[in-house]
Design a protein around this motif. Structure first.
Motif, PDB file in Angstrom:
ATOM      1  N   ILE A  56      -1.037  10.947 -14.150  1.00 22.60           N
ATOM      2  CA  ILE A  56      -2.051  11.619 -14.969  1.00 22.60           C
ATOM      3  C   ILE A  56      -1.530  11.821 -16.386  1.00 22.60           C
ATOM      4  CG2 ILE A  56      -3.384  13.746 -15.261  1.00 22.60           C
ATOM      5  CD1 ILE A  56      -3.360  13.998 -12.174  1.00 22.60           C
ATOM      6  N   ALA A  57      -0.275  12.239 -16.496  1.00 24.01           N
ATOM      7  CA  ALA A  57       0.317  12.453 -17.814  1.00 24.01           C
ATOM      8  C   ALA A  57       0.418  11.137 -18.583  1.00 24.01           C
ATOM      9  CB  ALA A  57       1.691  13.097 -17.671  1.00 24.01           C
ATOM     10  N   SER A  58       0.886  10.100 -17.896  1.00 30.85           N
ATOM     11  CA  SER A  58       1.047   8.798 -18.548  1.00 30.85           C
ATOM     12  C   SER A  58      -0.279   8.253 -19.052  1.00 30.85           C
ATOM     13  CB  SER A  58       1.678   7.807 -17.557  1.00 30.85           C
ATOM     14  OG  SER A  58       1.752   6.515 -18.121  1.00 30.85           O
ATOM     15  N   ARG A  59      -1.312   8.312 -18.220  1.00 31.01           N
ATOM     16  CA  ARG A  59      -2.615   7.796 -18.619  1.00 31.01           C
ATOM     17  C   ARG A  59      -3.270   8.662 -19.682  1.00 31.01           C
ATOM     18  NH1 ARG A  59      -5.189   5.785 -12.776  1.00 31.01           N
ATOM     19  NH2 ARG A  59      -3.699   4.062 -12.477  1.00 31.01           N
ATOM     20  N   SER A  60      -2.877   9.934 -19.727  1.00 34.12           N
ATOM     21  CA  SER A  60      -3.406  10.833 -20.765  1.00 34.12           C
ATOM     22  C   SER A  60      -2.615  10.716 -22.055  1.00 34.12           C
ATOM     23  CB  SER A  60      -3.356  12.288 -20.269  1.00 34.12           C
ATOM     24  OG  SER A  60      -4.097  12.460 -19.081  1.00 34.12           O
ATOM     25  N   LYS A  61      -1.485   9.970 -21.989  1.00 36.15           N
ATOM     26  CA  LYS A  61      -0.611   9.767 -23.145  1.00 36.15           C
ATOM     27  C   LYS A  61      -0.027  11.086 -23.640  1.00 36.15           C
ATOM     28  CE  LYS A  61      -3.028   5.564 -24.540  1.00 36.15           C
ATOM     29  NZ  LYS A  61      -3.753   4.827 -25.622  1.00 36.15           N
TER      30      LYS A  61
END
Length: 248
Positions: A56-61
């Motif tokens: 989730i963090a990665s895709r939210s940048k």
């Protein structure tokens, strides 16, 4: 004697020193909303156990620490996801253009069905999240204090329609608002949430618009027949509890 500063006396504008704070707040709100939307998709696709905060963090940048800063952790994030999608459903239900004091009760009830069916079509992520949470026996939904309160206005709307229909003599007596709402949701939900398995079992593409439209017509007929006065024997309040048997 106090004097107005040139910036406020001549232009009427707020002190420019407040602008950076406002921009930071706007950026923070956008970042939070982006993380929440990514989380909705991730939890809908994989459920609570399968979803990863790192993803989730990665895709939210954003840095993973931002998830914990804004939401307090995976469990609280998931509960907020459930609250968000259900609040969106409830808000849309209540926004349906429906004057319960003047519309024909049967028509109003069918309009509520049409809305619910349409909302599920537009928001398949809600179907997935509800399915996952049912598998978890509402373990995380129980942690929310706001979700139960969301449903009361919808039942109030149905209750008003039912009472008016009984008074007018157009609806049969003894209809329970909660039972009716569950029936409406069932007719709007099952053929969508289970469409993939049913389609393979019966070799019929149940997500096709033509099939879905035919199902809506049948659902209207079923609900209308149930609501109609005299369509079934109107039981007195204690009949079911006593185990009485009726025939139509």
């Amino acid at each position: 004697m106090l004097r107005k500063t040139p910036s406020t006396a001549k232009t009427g504008k707020a002190d420019a020193s407040h602008a950076p704070t406002t921009r930071r707040q706007q950026l923070a709100a956008k970042t939070r909303a982006r993380m929440l939307n990514i989380a909705i998709r991730e939890f809908a696709d994989k459920g609570y156990s399968g979803a990863r905060v790192e993803t989730i963090a990665s895709r939210s940048k954003v840095n993973i620490r931002m998830i914990y800063h804004y939401f307090g952790g995976k469990e609280k994030l998931y509960v907020e996801v459930l609250e968000h999608v259900l609040a969106r459903l409830r808000e849309a239900e209540l926004a349906v253009t429906l004057d319960v004091q003047s519309v024909d009760p049967s028509t109003g009830i069918l309009q509520l069905y049409d809305f619910t069916e349409g909302h599920f079509s537009k928001h398949p992520e809600l179907l997935c999240l509800l399915s996952w949470e049912n598998l978890n026996r509402a373990r995380y939904l129980k942690l929310s204090r706001v979700i139960p309160a969301m449903s009361s206005p919808v039942l109030d709307k149905l209750r008003t329609l039912i009472r008016r229909g009984e008074t007018m003599g157009t609806l049969r007596r003894g209809i329970d608002p909660l039972h009716l709402y569950v029936t409406l949701v069932s007719l709007a939900y099952f053929h969508k949430s289970n469409a993939y398995t049913l389609s393979r079992m019966f070799d019929t593409e149940m997500l096709a618009e033509e099939w879905q439209a035919a199902h809506r017509i049948q659902a209207h007929e079923l609900v209308s027949a149930f609501l109609k006065k005299g369509s079934v024997r109107e039981l007195d309040a204690g009949a079911l509890g006593r185990g009485d048997v009726y025939t139509v």
